[in-house]
Structures are given as structure tokens and as C-alpha cells.
Design a protein around this motif. Structure first.
Motif, PDB file in Angstrom:
ATOM      1  N   HIS A 286      -5.429   2.956   7.985  1.00 26.19           N
ATOM      2  CA  HIS A 286      -6.474   3.457   7.082  1.00 26.19           C
ATOM      3  C   HIS A 286      -5.894   4.103   5.830  1.00 26.19           C
ATOM      4  O   HIS A 286      -6.496   5.010   5.249  1.00 26.19           O
ATOM      5  N   LEU A 287      -4.704   3.651   5.420  1.00 24.59           N
ATOM      6  CA  LEU A 287      -4.061   4.247   4.253  1.00 24.59           C
ATOM      7  C   LEU A 287      -4.817   3.903   2.980  1.00 24.59           C
ATOM      8  O   LEU A 287      -5.446   2.833   2.855  1.00 24.59           O
ATOM      9  N   ASP A 288      -4.753   4.797   2.022  1.00 27.29           N
ATOM     10  CA  ASP A 288      -5.338   4.534   0.710  1.00 27.29           C
ATOM     11  C   ASP A 288      -4.388   3.691  -0.133  1.00 27.29           C
ATOM     12  O   ASP A 288      -4.783   2.709  -0.756  1.00 27.29           O
ATOM     13  N   THR A 289      -3.102   4.062  -0.133  1.00 33.27           N
ATOM     14  CA  THR A 289      -2.065   3.286  -0.831  1.00 33.27           C
ATOM     15  C   THR A 289      -0.862   3.118   0.086  1.00 33.27           C
ATOM     16  O   THR A 289      -0.614   3.933   0.982  1.00 33.27           O
ATOM     17  N   ILE A 290      -0.109   2.043  -0.159  1.00 33.34           N
ATOM     18  CA  ILE A 290       1.121   1.757   0.586  1.00 33.34           C
ATOM     19  C   ILE A 290       2.287   1.782  -0.393  1.00 33.34           C
ATOM     20  O   ILE A 290       2.263   1.070  -1.414  1.00 33.34           O
ATOM     21  N   ASN A 291       3.303   2.589  -0.095  1.00 31.36           N
ATOM     22  CA  ASN A 291       4.432   2.757  -1.010  1.00 31.36           C
ATOM     23  C   ASN A 291       5.708   2.073  -0.540  1.00 31.36           C
ATOM     24  O   ASN A 291       6.773   2.290  -1.125  1.00 31.36           O
ATOM     25  N   VAL A 292       5.638   1.274   0.532  1.00 31.26           N
ATOM     26  CA  VAL A 292       6.808   0.581   1.054  1.00 31.26           C
ATOM     27  C   VAL A 292       6.504  -0.907   1.157  1.00 31.26           C
ATOM     28  O   VAL A 292       5.344  -1.326   1.069  1.00 31.26           O
ATOM     29  N   THR A 293       7.532  -1.689   1.344  1.00 30.74           N
ATOM     30  CA  THR A 293       7.379  -3.134   1.485  1.00 30.74           C
ATOM     31  C   THR A 293       8.074  -3.594   2.759  1.00 30.74           C
ATOM     32  O   THR A 293       8.958  -2.900   3.289  1.00 30.74           O
ATOM     33  N   GLN A 294       7.675  -4.759   3.246  1.00 30.52           N
ATOM     34  CA  GLN A 294       8.250  -5.298   4.471  1.00 30.52           C
ATOM     35  C   GLN A 294       9.758  -5.490   4.331  1.00 30.52           C
ATOM     36  O   GLN A 294      10.253  -5.984   3.321  1.00 30.52           O
ATOM     37  N   GLY A 295      10.484  -5.085   5.360  1.00 34.93           N
ATOM     38  CA  GLY A 295      11.934  -5.214   5.357  1.00 34.93           C
ATOM     39  C   GLY A 295      12.662  -4.019   4.786  1.00 34.93           C
ATOM     40  O   GLY A 295      13.888  -3.918   4.922  1.00 34.93           O
ATOM     41  N   MET A 296      11.946  -3.087   4.174  1.00 35.77           N
ATOM     42  CA  MET A 296      12.580  -1.911   3.583  1.00 35.77           C
ATOM     43  C   MET A 296      13.063  -0.960   4.680  1.00 35.77           C
ATOM     44  O   MET A 296      12.378  -0.751   5.667  1.00 35.77           O
TER      45      MET A 296
END
Length: 447
Positions: A395-405
Motif C-alpha cells: 500500500h505504498l504511496d511511492t517506491i524509491n527502489v528498483t528490482q535487483g537493488m
């Protein structure tokens, strides 16, 4: 016991066990190749291989099936976490851990101060020295007013230190001793001994470091004997007689610590017997199968490191709360009509929209979108931790990471929101272990 103590104790135990095994392997090899000091460097490095932070799983982990199943938003099979620690026990183990750390540094500082003191005393001794003009080597030679074995001292400006009886020796014996110390300088043995001494101070709790150092000194002197006799064209019998003469004169005096010298306190009577034997009848110094054996040991320890790493480093990174300020609105296992009377698969934390959400532990990002998992979760991040756990933030408003990070524990991964199927803004947080959900309150102190 708290993981903050379990992991260091496991690592220490593994290092001591590995050091014990490799020390005995080194002793076995040196029986065949006694004049090979590189063996002891190899055993020292290999002993640390299983505990080095290598072999981490850098690949993106698999998504647990329980999260992909229909209705995966709720708990399918409840399971209690194996690691539950009370707050007072946490405090007690933390105190013990810090006491152990303080004790370690107190002993290290004490040993390093003694080492520095002996180094300063050596400099004071050299202030009383006089140049030795009859030297047959280009290295600066000085005579000191003490009875000891000749030795090498210094790093960038290495000097050969000669005892007060040196001028009483025959020219042939003087030449032999100077050639021996010049060979030490050529192989940087005095610097190697300095490194071993510092390592012994830093790792005082590992008795096998001192044993390895002694083995290195023995092999170093044997190599120096063989190369001096060969390269300087010295008669073997005369060389042995010179060694005996120095031993007789310096037997009542301790050799200078942390120095490369002709006779050393680190050598026992049996070591000197072998040394005389090697001078007269040297064994082969070309290890035929040594490198193959060390390569096999290296590969075995490397595999052991990779296999044991999840256990050893499971809790070296402290757990963090996903939010700094929050209110718990729904607990793990809670049943409500909103979830069709199915137990809640996580825990809901209420805070204002935009509140930073932190990773509870370091790991790799497996999912960072709103489409991979159930749309009910909205914007979701799934992390794979190296101790086998996985954590989910929904239920996040924004995501600050990417897959594999790869991220560290406590790093921000997004902000709290109301995406997906919700009745209000909150963070839905889950912990999974071996593809099954566990109660986050068994791991985290969410207060």
C-alpha cells in the motif's frame, strides 16, 4: 541467545577450528618442505577464508508461492517465528556484547603499547651504537654494547645490528653472519616479522596465530640458512660452526623481539637440531604437490564459506522498524469480515501519507511495483534478506527502489500510502521465512 551474540560466537568458533586444522596441516607440510615460509602465510590467509564476508547471494530471490496464490493477501498457514527475545534479555546480551568488545580493545591496546614500547627501546639502544667499518655488505652495520645475536632492524632504513663480541669472531665468521643478515633484508623478513607481531597483538584470542608465527620464523631461518650457504658460497660446516658460536655467546641473553636475527628465542632445541641438519643435508625446497593441496583446501573452505554464510551472518545487521512513528491498527492473525474471515497475514501500521518506510534488514529487492503480486496490495516492495527472511511492504504511496537493488537495513524504500484495496492510509507489513508467513512481533519490537 540474542543473534547479535550468536553470530559473532559462531564466527569466532569457526575461525578457531579452521586455524587449528590448518595449523596442523601446515606442520605436516613443513615436515616435507621445512624451508618454505610461504606455507605459513597461506595457512594464515586460508584460516580467515570461511569467515570473510564473501559468498553473498547477489541474485534476485524467488517470490514465495504463498504470495502468488489467490487470496495471498491473507494468511494461509500461520507459523510462529523461531526467534523470540524478551526486551530484558535483549538488554542483557547487548551489555555482554559491549563488555566483550571493550575487553578485546583493552587487551589489544595493552599489547600494542608493549610492542611500541619495545620498538622505542630499540631506537634508544641504537643511539648508543657505533658504525662498524669492516663490513663486507653495502647495508649499514652498527655495533651495540650488548650481548645478543646479530639482527636486522628498521623498515625503510634497515640496519644490521652487531653485538659487542662481533669483532672477536674470525673474519670468516663475520662474513657468514653479515651474509645471513643481508639475506634476511633481501627477503624482507624483518618486515614480515613486524606484520606477524601486529597480527598477534590484534588477534590475541586466537592461540594458533602465535603458533603460525613460530612456524614462520622456523621456516624463515631455514630458508635464510640455505640461501646464504648457496648464494654466498659458504662452506656448510663453517656455517654450522658459526651458528654454534653465536648460540654459545647469546644463550644467556634473550634475542631482540620482532627482529630477524641469526638465533631466535622462538626456536626450540628440536628446531635448532633440524636447522643444523638442514644446513649439512638440506631437503628439497620445491613443493611438488604443495600447491595442489593448498588449492584443494582453498576450494573446500570457499565452499564452506558460501554454505555457512547465511547462518554466520544471519543477525549481524540489526533489525529496524519499518516506520519511526506509528500506531498498530491490525495485528497478525486478526480475523475480520473485510478479509472474508481469514487470518491477517501481516501487521498494519498507521501513519500519515508520505511517511518514509525503511527496510527492516539489508537485502536485495525482489519486487518493486504494483503488478507482480495481488492488486489488493497496491504499490509493494518485497525484500530478500541473507538470513533467509523476506519482508513485504504494501500500500505504498511511492517506491524509491528498483528490482535487483541491494540496500542496507534502515534505508528508505518508499513512502506510506493508500494504494490497493484499503480502508485508509497505512503500511501492511509482512515477514516470511522459508516461504511461510511469520508473526512480525516475534522478531521486531513494534512499539
Amino acid at each position: 541467545m540474542d543473534g547479535s551474540l550468536i553470530s559473532p560466537l559462531l564466527i569466532l568458533t569457526l575461525w578457531l577450528l579452521t586455524s587449528f586444522v590448518l595449523f596442523n596441516i601446515g606442520k605436516y607440510i613443513t615436515k616435507k618442505y621445512p624451508a618454505t615460509p610461504a606455507i605459513w602465510w597461506a595457512t594464515l590467509i586460508l584460516s580467515a577464508l570461511p569467515i570473510l564476508p564473501i559468498g553473498a547471494n547477489t541474485e534476485v530471490g524467488a517470490i514465495p508461492k504463498v504470495l502468488l496464490e489467490f487470496g495471498g493477501y491473507v494468511e494461509q498457514k500461520q507459523q510462529q517465528a523461531a526467534q523470540i527475545s524478551a526486551q530484558n534479555m535483549q538488554f542483557s546480551f547487548d551489555v555482554l556484547f559491549y563488555i566483550a568488545v571493550v575487553l578485546y580493545f583493552v587487551v589489544v591496546i595493552h599489547k600494542l603499547s608493549r610492542f611500541y614500547s619495545s620498538w622505542r627501546n630499540m631506537h634508544r639502544l641504537l643511539m648508543t651504537s657505533k658504525p662498524f667499518e669492516q663490513s663486507t655488505t653495502p647495508t649499514l652495520c652498527v655495533a651495540v654494547p650488548i650481548t645478543c645475536s646479530p639482527f636486522v632492524f628498521g623498515l625503510l632504513d634497515s640496519k644490521i645490528i652487531l653485538p659487542n663480541y662481533f669483532s672477536q669472531l674470525s673474519p670468516e665468521q663475520q662474513h657468514t653472519l653479515l651474509c645471513h643478515e643481508a639475506t634476511h633484508i633481501h627477503h624482507k623478513d624483518h618486515i614480515a616479522l613486524l606484520i606477524w607481531s601486529i597480527l598477534r597483538c590484534l588477534f590475541w584470542f586466537n592461540p594458533f596465530i602465535k603458533k603460525m608465527e613460530k612456524g614462520f620464523i622456523h621456516a624463515m631461518e631455514l630458508r635464510c640458512d640455505l640461501k646464504t650457504v648457496r648464494d654466498c658460497d659458504i662452506n656448510k660446516k663453517d656455517y654450522a660452526i658459526t651458528l654454534m658460536a653465536v648460540l654459545k655467546r647469546s644463550v644467556a641473553t634473550r634475542s631482540m623481539p620482532n627482529t630477524a636475527n641469526f638465533s631466535s628465542d622462538a626456536l626450540s632445541l628440536e628446531d635448532y637440531k633440524l636447522r643444523f641438519q638442514q644446513i649439512i643435508q638440506p631437503q628439497s625446497s620445491k613443493p611438488v604437490y604443495l600447491f595442489a593441496l593448498l588449492l584443494l583446501i582453498t576450494c573446500s573452505l570457499g565452499v564452506a564459506n558460501i554454505k555457512a554464510r547465511p547462518v554466520l551472518y544471519a543477525d549481524l545487521d540489526r533489525w529496524h522498524n519499518p516506520l519511526s512513528d506509528f500506531v498498530i491498527s491490525s495485528y497478525y492473525g486478526h480475523i475480520s469480515e473485510f478479509r472474508h474471515l481469514k487470518p491477517h497475514g501481516g501487521i498494519d501500521l498507521v501513519a500519515p501519507v508520505g511517511t518514509p518506510v525503511m527496510a527492516v534488514l539489508g537485502g536485495v529487492v525482489i519486487v518493486a511495483d504494483a503488478s507482480t503480486l495481488s492488486p489488493n496490495l497496491g504499490n509493494v516492495v518485497l525484500l530478500q534478506h541473507e538470513n533467509g527472511y523476506q519482508s513485504l511492504y504494501a500500500h505504498l504511496d511511492t517506491i524509491n527502489v528498483t528490482q535487483g537493488m541491494r540496500i542496507k537495513g534502515g534505508n528508505e524504500i518508499g513512502t506510506l500510502g493508500a494504494s490497493g484495496r484499503v480502508t485508509g492510509a497505512h503500511l501492511h507489513f509482512e515477514l516470511l521465512y522459508q516461504e511461510q508467513r511469520v508473526n512480525p512481533l516475534g522478531i521486531l519490537e513494534l512499539k
